[in-house]
Design a protein around this motif. Structure first.
Motif, PDB file in Angstrom:
ATOM      1  N   ALA A 126      27.789  36.182  32.566  1.00 22.01           N
ATOM      2  CA  ALA A 126      27.263  37.470  33.133  1.00 22.01           C
ATOM      3  C   ALA A 126      27.589  38.353  32.240  1.00 22.01           C
ATOM      4  N   TYR A 178      27.145  32.074  33.998  1.00 21.33           N
ATOM      5  CA  TYR A 178      28.158  32.138  35.030  1.00 21.33           C
ATOM      6  C   TYR A 178      28.543  33.514  35.412  1.00 21.33           C
ATOM      7  N   THR A 217      48.797  43.180  40.579  1.00 15.94           N
ATOM      8  CA  THR A 217      48.387  44.629  40.403  1.00 15.94           C
ATOM      9  C   THR A 217      46.937  44.606  40.466  1.00 15.94           C
TER      10      THR A 217
HETATM   11  N1  UFG Z   1      41.978  42.059  38.704  1.00 17.92           N
HETATM   12  C1  UFG Z   1      42.811  42.952  39.082  1.00 17.92           C
HETATM   13  N2  UFG Z   1      44.110  42.512  39.102  1.00 17.92           N
HETATM   14  C2  UFG Z   1      44.395  41.334  38.076  1.00 17.92           C
HETATM   15  C3  UFG Z   1      43.375  40.672  37.390  1.00 17.92           C
HETATM   16  C4  UFG Z   1      42.012  41.093  37.736  1.00 17.92           C
HETATM   17  O1  UFG Z   1      42.690  43.740  40.212  1.00 17.92           O
HETATM   18  O2  UFG Z   1      45.606  41.069  37.981  1.00 17.92           O
HETATM   19  C5  UFG Z   1      40.415  42.544  38.996  1.00 17.92           C
HETATM   20  C6  UFG Z   1      39.631  43.104  37.892  1.00 17.92           C
HETATM   21  O3  UFG Z   1      39.785  44.638  37.578  1.00 17.92           O
HETATM   22  C7  UFG Z   1      37.952  42.866  38.350  1.00 17.92           C
HETATM   23  C8  UFG Z   1      38.458  41.590  39.240  1.00 17.92           C
HETATM   24  O4  UFG Z   1      39.724  41.570  39.484  1.00 17.92           O
HETATM   25  O5  UFG Z   1      37.688  43.947  39.216  1.00 17.92           O
HETATM   26  C9  UFG Z   1      37.958  40.256  38.342  1.00 17.92           C
HETATM   27  O6  UFG Z   1      38.859  40.351  37.242  1.00 17.92           O
HETATM   28  P1  UFG Z   1      38.961  38.917  36.383  1.00 17.92           P
HETATM   29  O7  UFG Z   1      39.549  39.133  35.126  1.00 17.92           O
HETATM   30  O8  UFG Z   1      39.119  37.858  37.243  1.00 17.92           O
HETATM   31  O9  UFG Z   1      37.371  38.590  35.831  1.00 17.92           O
HETATM   32  P2  UFG Z   1      36.436  39.552  35.147  1.00 17.92           P
HETATM   33  O10 UFG Z   1      35.078  39.847  36.021  1.00 17.92           O
HETATM   34  O11 UFG Z   1      36.826  40.911  34.366  1.00 17.92           O
HETATM   35  O12 UFG Z   1      35.775  38.599  33.944  1.00 17.92           O
HETATM   36  C10 UFG Z   1      35.294  37.049  34.206  1.00 17.92           C
HETATM   37  C11 UFG Z   1      35.591  36.369  32.775  1.00 17.92           C
HETATM   38  C12 UFG Z   1      34.862  36.977  31.706  1.00 17.92           C
HETATM   39  C13 UFG Z   1      33.352  36.910  32.260  1.00 17.92           C
HETATM   40  C14 UFG Z   1      33.145  37.602  33.429  1.00 17.92           C
HETATM   41  C15 UFG Z   1      31.957  37.297  33.845  1.00 17.92           C
HETATM   42  O13 UFG Z   1      37.189  36.574  32.510  1.00 17.92           O
HETATM   43  O14 UFG Z   1      35.024  35.950  30.409  1.00 17.92           O
HETATM   44  O15 UFG Z   1      34.041  37.089  34.282  1.00 17.92           O
HETATM   45  O16 UFG Z   1      31.745  36.012  34.076  1.00 17.92           O
HETATM   46  F1  UFG Z   1      32.728  37.443  31.170  1.00 17.92           F
END
Ligand code: UFG
Ligand code: NAD
Length: 334
Positions: A126, A178, A217
């Motif tokens: 995505a 994904y 966090t």
């Molecule tokens: N988050 C927290 N605390 C944490 C980790 C994450 O609050 O310790 C929050 C983030 O701010 C976000 C949500 O949880 O709002 C999801 O975060 P992730 O890091 O789990 O996932 P992302 O959506 O940031 O990114 C993931 C993959 C990317 C990919 C994306 C879309 O890491 O590689 O999904 O597929 F591009």
């Protein structure tokens, strides 16, 4: 039965897809250099599915070894998972990400051309929609404008595959975008094992529940979302694996290029996910509100209509299922 190559098949999503394909009767061969996985995953796949898989421990940038494998195996299709995937690391080490992710893809595509393999399913993300599109994300939206080298490799590989398909009209290319895969096989034998401190939310939650980390966090509670925390479209990895089986079936019956979202079409906030995890597993997850994380966007989720229409696939498992199975896997880890 058809024989399918899973590049990066020892990893998190590949291992679950291997189980699904074996259960559906395919022959599965995994090629992986184990840079982010271990060999135990391969025997656990066999244990769950009750069938054996072929395994090559090779670096897919190694042209000779990759060509030798193609020559020996006679693949009917490739599902291309292999690559590096850590967003932060890709910002710090862009060349390493461009070299590995693009190089593997070119080597695999050249081997496919040499040995007449016409179907490839690619693990896109995505993230190719970038930060500017409105939600939900629809496949027809403009892609690119990625905020990190990892995302850019996904965008570039989608373009490479599209260009190759354009001059090979009998080729079938499915670009699977994904959303946020979490969860694990209910056996607890395979799942996501991040190295070091997890970057992603669910492994952080499970490690905190286990006492490995002190607290989660929550990155910001002032977003314009349901409760101020970030919203994502979480998808159970077993549903995602079934999405690959559906895409494979599609690729056997259709030529051309299709980009398809694999998501549930529903958003869940960080706080909602933590609450669901605590309720389903009856365990506390200490958490505090912290500042926003650089580069994050408030909310995104999939328009999941195309997958339903083209692949006859949709998610079946709930956020509660994802929380239960993620915890079941973590509990099993030493
Ligand atoms: N988050 C927290 N605390 C944490 C980790 C994450 O609050 O310790 C929050 C983030 O701010 C976000 C949500 O949880 O709002 C999801 O975060 P992730 O890091 O789990 O996932 P992302 O959506 O940031 O990114 C993931 C993959 C990317 C990919 C994306 C879309 O890491 O590689 O999904 O597929 F591009
Ligand atoms: P993973 O790291 O668990 O699996 C990738 C596998 O590729 C690993 O087993 C690794 O050892 C292997 N690999 C890497 N470089 C290699 C090389 N040069 N030669 C051979 N093998 C190599 O990751 P995953 O979560 O299973 O993701 C699979 C694919 O899906 C990746 O391309 C990833 O970018 C993409 N994706 C993942 C997510 C996610 O949140 N997990 C989201 C969107 C897209």
């Amino acid at each position: 039965m058809s024989k399918i190559l899973l590049t990066g098949g020892a990893g998190y999503i590949g291992s679950h897809t291997a189980v699904t394909l074996l259960k559906e009767g395919y022959d599965v061969v995994i090629a992986d250099n184990l840079s982010n996985s271990d060999k135990q995953a391969v025997s656990n796949i066999e244990k769950i599915a009750g069938k054996s898989v072929g395994f090559y421990e090779i670096d897919l940038c190694d042209r000779d070894k990759t060509f030798d494998m193609f020559k020996k195996e006679n693949f009917d299709a490739v599902i291309h998972f292999a690559g590096y995937k850590a967003v932060g690391e890709s910002v710090a080490k862009p060349c390493m990400y461009y070299r590995n992710n693009i190089d593997i893809t070119l080597t695999v595509l050249e081997a496919m051309a040499e040995y007449g393999v016409k179907r490839i399913i690619f693990s896109s993300s995505a993230t190719v929609y970038g930060p500017l599109n409105p939600i939900p994300y629809v496949e027809t939206m403009k892609t690119g404008d990625c905020t990190n080298p990892y995302g850019t490799t996904k965008f570039m590989i989608e373009k490479i595959l599209t260009d190759v398909a354009a001059v090979n009209p009998d080729m079938s290319v499915v670009l699977l975008r994904y959303f946020n895969p979490i969860g694990a096989d209910p056996s607890g034998l395979i799942g996501e094992k991040p190295q070091g401190i997890p970057n992603n939310l669910m492994p952080y939650i499970t490690q905190t529940a286990k006492g490995i980390r002190e607290k989660v966090t929550v990155f910001g509670n002032d977003y314009p979302t349901v409760d101020g925390s970030g919203v994502r479209d979480y998808i159970h990895v077993v549903d995602l694996a079934e999405g690959h089986a559906a895409a494979l079936k599609y690729a056997f019956n259709n030529a051309g290029v299709e980009a398809i979202n694999l998501g549930s079409g529903r958003g869940t906030s960080v706080l909602e996910l933590i609450n669901a995890f605590e309720r389903v597993n009856n365990i506390k997850v200490p958490h505090v509100i912290g500042p926003r994380r650089d580069g994050d966007i408030a909310e995104f989720y999939a328009d999941a209509t195309k997958a339903k229409k083209l692949l006859n696939w949709e998610t079946k498992l709930s956020v509660d299922d994802m929380c239960r199975d993620s915890w079941n896997f973590e509990k099993n880890q030493k």
